[in-house]
Design a protein around this motif. Structure first.
Motif, short mmCIF file in Angstrom:
data_model
loop_
_atom_site.label_atom_id
_atom_site.label_comp_id
_atom_site.label_asym_id
_atom_site.label_seq_id
_atom_site.Cartn_x
_atom_site.Cartn_y
_atom_site.Cartn_z
N SER A 1 0.89 -1.31 -0.09
CA SER A 1 0.01 0.12 0.20
C SER A 1 1.05 1.22 0.03
N MET B 1 -5.99 -3.27 -1.65
CA MET B 1 -5.01 -2.56 -1.37
C MET B 1 -4.84 -1.35 -2.60
N VAL C 1 -6.75 1.42 -1.12
CA VAL C 1 -6.03 1.96 -0.06
C VAL C 1 -4.73 2.86 -0.14
N GLY C 2 -3.94 2.32 -1.23
CA GLY C 2 -2.82 2.99 -1.95
C GLY C 2 -3.16 4.43 -2.52
N VAL D 1 -6.81 3.60 6.70
CA VAL D 1 -6.81 2.22 6.28
C VAL D 1 -7.83 1.29 6.73
#
Length: 335
Positions: free
Chosen positions: A101, A186, A189-190, A261
């Protein structure tokens, strides 16, 4: 009266050599205010080291208690069951999710942040650069929980189109294949972390680019360089270490982000081959979600994972300081 005698008597006296003891010690060094300030400054530095050492000792002690009771391998186990007898837990999934991430966030945020900083310092007019820089400063002050709520309510529902496009054109790679689940993965989230660290990298990079010596840019212009050639030959080489340091600061926040997150990600203790499939986890998210209901052994296990995150953060900050020390002129002291 002798003329030579009068001339000799009227001549000015020869200068006396100054004693070295009077110049070796500054006059203000013995003032009470200077001594107090020196003591406070030195005490603050020592106190900071003591606090850091106390944190490290506490984390190491509690982590050793947890690892001694761990039935699995702390580094490679793909589960987190601290309520079992004996408990079995590991950080493999957490380490993978934290690194992935953060790397996604850096890949997305750094080019955009550098481009914004260059625009504000070398292209935008002053009446435009001031308000834009002010808005970016405000973005840096937004709490992470607000970013998390925005990500859960606005970003996640609008990621289906992007995920479908990536699956249609890049799904053959396996990294961007999508099975149609909720876009709490992910990649989401990134993207959220990239938005969060964008103001930090932009602000530091902007200040670095402002400190480029004016004579460097004028010399490049005098040689017939265009605006982009000035940036490429004079601005970017001068501010390279500063941009890298700014990126490391952004990476430090991405590694330790918690509430945003935890709000966006659907955590599972497995590693997905695709960035679009829900699952995974990070150190900070796992600590925030499990600490309240954990037993004593469970809290020790979470503290052990926090020790790993603590070490990673120290390494990132140390690398940033090392990059700054390699090229001190970026600070503008020699401009």
């Amino acid at each position: 009266m002798d003329i030579s005698t009068k001339t000799t008597d009227a001549s000015p006296p020869a200068p006396q050599p100054a004693t070295t003891g009077q110049k070796s010690k500054p006059r203000g060094a013995t003032r009470a205010g200077d001594r107090i300030f020196l003591g406070l400054s030195r005490g603050s530095g020592i106190l900071l080291l003591v606090v850091m050492a106390a944190i490290a000792v506490f984390l190491t002690y509690r982590a050793s208690l947890a690892i001694s009771k761990d039935h699995g391998n702390f580094l490679t186990t793909f589960e987190w069951n601290t309520n079992l007898l004996p408990p079995s837990f590991g950080i493999a999934v957490l380490a993978f999710g934290t690194v992935v991430s953060s790397v996604i966030a850096m890949v997305l945020a750094v080019p955009v942040a550098v481009a914004i900083a260059l625009f504000l310092t070398h292209y935008a007019p002053r009446r435009l650069s001031g308000p834009v820089a002010y808005v970016i400063d405000l973005l840096a002050a937004v709490p992470s929980i607000v970013y998390g709520l925005w990500g859960a309510l606005i970003l996640v529902p609008h990621m289906n189109g992007l995920f479908g496009w990536l699956n249609d054109y890049l799904g053959w790679t396996g990294i961007f294949s999508w099975q149609g689940g909720a876009p709490r993965s992910m990649l989401t989230v990134g993207i959220l972390l990239a938005i969060m660290i964008l103001p930090i990298i932009t602000n530091v990079s902007r200040e670095v680019f402002r400190q480029v010596p004016q004579m460097h840019e004028e010399a490049a212009l005098a040689l017939g360089a265009t605006r982009w050639e000035v940036i490429r030959m004079a601005v970017l080489p001068f501010g390279r270490s500063g941009v890298i340091s700014a990126s490391m600061l952004g990476l430090g926040r991405a590694l330790g982000e918690t509430m945003a997150v935890a709000t966006v990600l659907s955590p599972t203790f497995d590693i997905q081959s695709s960035l679009l499939d829900p699952g995974g986890g990070t150190f900070a998210q796992n600590i925030a979600s499990k600490f309240g209901e954990a037993t004593q052994d469970g809290r020790d296990a979470l503290i052990a994972s926090g020790l790993v995150l603590f070490v990673i953060t120290l390494l990132v900050n140390g690398a940033a300081r090392a990059i700054i020390a390699r090229r001190k002129e970026y600070s503008g002291a020699n401009a």
